[in-house]
Write a protein that holds these residues in place. Sequence first.
Motif, mmCIF file in Angstrom:
data_model
loop_
_atom_site.group_PDB
_atom_site.id
_atom_site.type_symbol
_atom_site.label_atom_id
_atom_site.label_comp_id
_atom_site.label_asym_id
_atom_site.label_seq_id
_atom_site.Cartn_x
_atom_site.Cartn_y
_atom_site.Cartn_z
ATOM 1 N N ARG A 267 45.898 69.830 -19.841
ATOM 2 C CA ARG A 267 47.285 70.074 -19.029
ATOM 3 C C ARG A 267 48.280 70.949 -19.840
ATOM 4 N NH1 ARG A 267 48.862 65.253 -18.389
ATOM 5 N NH2 ARG A 267 50.290 65.259 -19.977
ATOM 6 N N GLU A 268 48.331 70.272 -21.148
ATOM 7 C CA GLU A 268 49.510 70.937 -21.958
ATOM 8 C C GLU A 268 49.364 71.909 -23.008
ATOM 9 O OE1 GLU A 268 52.601 69.777 -21.663
ATOM 10 O OE2 GLU A 268 52.186 68.301 -20.147
ATOM 11 N N ILE A 269 48.144 71.820 -23.513
ATOM 12 C CA ILE A 269 47.664 72.862 -24.627
ATOM 13 C C ILE A 269 46.670 73.940 -24.227
ATOM 14 C CG2 ILE A 269 46.690 72.934 -26.850
ATOM 15 C CD1 ILE A 269 47.747 70.309 -27.458
ATOM 16 N N ALA A 270 45.591 73.814 -23.652
ATOM 17 C CA ALA A 270 44.439 74.601 -23.387
ATOM 18 C C ALA A 270 44.858 75.885 -22.442
ATOM 19 C CB ALA A 270 43.249 73.679 -22.757
ATOM 20 N N PRO A 271 45.819 75.558 -21.404
ATOM 21 C CA PRO A 271 46.153 76.761 -20.564
ATOM 22 C C PRO A 271 46.798 77.981 -21.420
ATOM 23 C CG PRO A 271 46.893 74.574 -19.576
ATOM 24 C CD PRO A 271 46.418 74.437 -20.957
ATOM 25 N N ALA A 272 47.411 77.748 -22.575
ATOM 26 C CA ALA A 272 48.055 78.727 -23.473
ATOM 27 C C ALA A 272 47.267 79.090 -24.573
ATOM 28 C CB ALA A 272 49.539 78.336 -23.681
ATOM 29 N N THR A 273 46.221 78.037 -25.142
ATOM 30 C CA THR A 273 45.649 78.339 -26.202
ATOM 31 C C THR A 273 44.025 77.851 -26.041
ATOM 32 O OG1 THR A 273 47.628 77.708 -27.401
ATOM 33 C CG2 THR A 273 45.746 77.470 -28.661
ATOM 34 N N PRO A 274 43.156 78.638 -25.598
ATOM 35 C CA PRO A 274 41.756 78.194 -25.792
ATOM 36 C C PRO A 274 41.387 77.654 -27.006
ATOM 37 C CG PRO A 274 42.107 80.577 -24.828
ATOM 38 C CD PRO A 274 43.300 80.200 -25.462
ATOM 39 N N LEU A 275 40.577 76.546 -26.720
ATOM 40 C CA LEU A 275 40.069 75.717 -27.980
ATOM 41 C C LEU A 275 38.666 74.987 -27.740
ATOM 42 C CD1 LEU A 275 40.903 72.150 -27.337
ATOM 43 C CD2 LEU A 275 43.172 73.450 -27.155
ATOM 44 N N VAL A 276 38.045 74.657 -28.683
ATOM 45 C CA VAL A 276 37.052 73.708 -28.805
ATOM 46 C C VAL A 276 37.784 72.173 -29.226
ATOM 47 C CG1 VAL A 276 34.817 73.115 -29.557
ATOM 48 C CG2 VAL A 276 35.249 75.418 -29.255
ATOM 49 N N LEU A 277 37.597 71.296 -28.385
ATOM 50 C CA LEU A 277 37.980 69.922 -28.569
ATOM 51 C C LEU A 277 36.851 69.220 -29.099
ATOM 52 C CD1 LEU A 277 40.029 67.624 -28.690
ATOM 53 C CD2 LEU A 277 39.618 67.174 -26.345
ATOM 54 N N ILE A 278 36.883 68.566 -30.219
ATOM 55 C CA ILE A 278 35.741 67.989 -31.003
ATOM 56 C C ILE A 278 36.201 66.340 -31.035
ATOM 57 C CG2 ILE A 278 34.201 67.605 -32.929
ATOM 58 C CD1 ILE A 278 35.154 70.786 -33.394
ATOM 59 N N GLU B 12 32.733 79.380 -25.451
ATOM 60 C CA GLU B 12 33.079 78.851 -26.852
ATOM 61 C C GLU B 12 33.666 80.087 -27.986
ATOM 62 O OE1 GLU B 12 31.129 76.258 -30.242
ATOM 63 O OE2 GLU B 12 30.787 75.584 -28.060
ATOM 64 N N SER B 13 32.968 80.977 -28.010
ATOM 65 C CA SER B 13 33.367 82.326 -28.823
ATOM 66 C C SER B 13 34.722 82.716 -28.609
ATOM 67 C CB SER B 13 32.471 83.421 -28.802
ATOM 68 O OG SER B 13 32.324 83.852 -27.389
ATOM 69 N N ASP B 14 35.516 82.400 -27.367
ATOM 70 C CA ASP B 14 36.796 82.873 -27.174
ATOM 71 C C ASP B 14 37.691 81.734 -27.505
ATOM 72 O OD1 ASP B 14 35.521 85.231 -26.069
ATOM 73 O OD2 ASP B 14 36.026 84.566 -23.862
#
Length: 341
Positions: free
Chosen positions: A66-77, A94-96
């Motif tokens: 909700r708060e981070i991924a819409p603006a910042t694509p990421l891999v959450l581990i 994942e490369s993006d």
Amino acid sequence: MTTTSNHRELLAPLKRLHEIIRDQVVADCERLAIESLSAIAREEEGDTIYAVDKISEELLLEFFEREIAPATPLVLIAEGLRGGKVTLPRGTPESDALYRIIVDPIDGTRGLMYQKRSAWIITGVAPNRGEQTNLADIELAIQTEIPLVKQHLSDCLWAIRGEGAFAARFDRLAGKRIPIKLQPSRAQTIAHGYAQISRFFPGAREELAAIDEEIVHAALGPSAPGKAHCFEDQYASTGGQLYELMSGHDRFVADIRPLMKSVLQKRSAPLGICCHPYDICTELIAREAGVIVADVNGQQLSAPLNVEADVAWAGYANEAIRAQIEPLLRASLARRGLIKG
């Protein structure tokens, strides 16, 4: 939030996430019985997941989506995710992803669920360099204390690489925060201070204790009758151990459990739970605070950012402690064939 590749902009939302997890876990610890919190939710390869872990896991994924991924694509581990990771927003290659963010939403579960000791929420942020991204790539780290129900103070520590370490103390009763200064011990020796080899769980504990005894005896000699010339604290939380080093409480800590694999193989016994990258992902803060954190060969930690790797590490409050202890640690390990001499 606009799309960004600036990791500084992640600090504020990550602090907010930590506060949400802290407050919810404390509230549930107040409300639920120890038997409920300590119930086994599921078994995973790297660890046992308890009911108290589930509370934070659900909050973690929801917040990032909700708060981070819409603006910042990421891999959450993180533990608990299928395959140990997820790319967000979902469907993003994942490369993006701009970052790999590794999280342990409760480091020190066992002590917290039995209300013995604070746990920690720990997070490390690294630029996405694919599967090769490792602990040395982390550029932003933050850890927040989950206090015991009877404890009204909670510390939060953070660092951006090259800019030093910072900390604040939150008073849960007054709802106020004040900055605090982290100061590792300046002592020149482990004498009359806390120094230890981690041995939290059954499995080669006597070997770990023997290494501990060997180091202390070589550093300080035999203790006088009726005296103790140094002490130990088995804090079963890697984030907590780093905090103790940063705050001047401990002078030396080493977690060498992964090296016990060969010892246990000779007994036809498996290696038990070890430190993983998500447990040690805030070591950047300790280094920025002046603590020396290294692997058993004295090199910077470089384990891949995943949930499987086992990590052996040592922390020294300052260079004098390192000079006193590291050669003794390495010699003790080499004598046993656990590292090359």
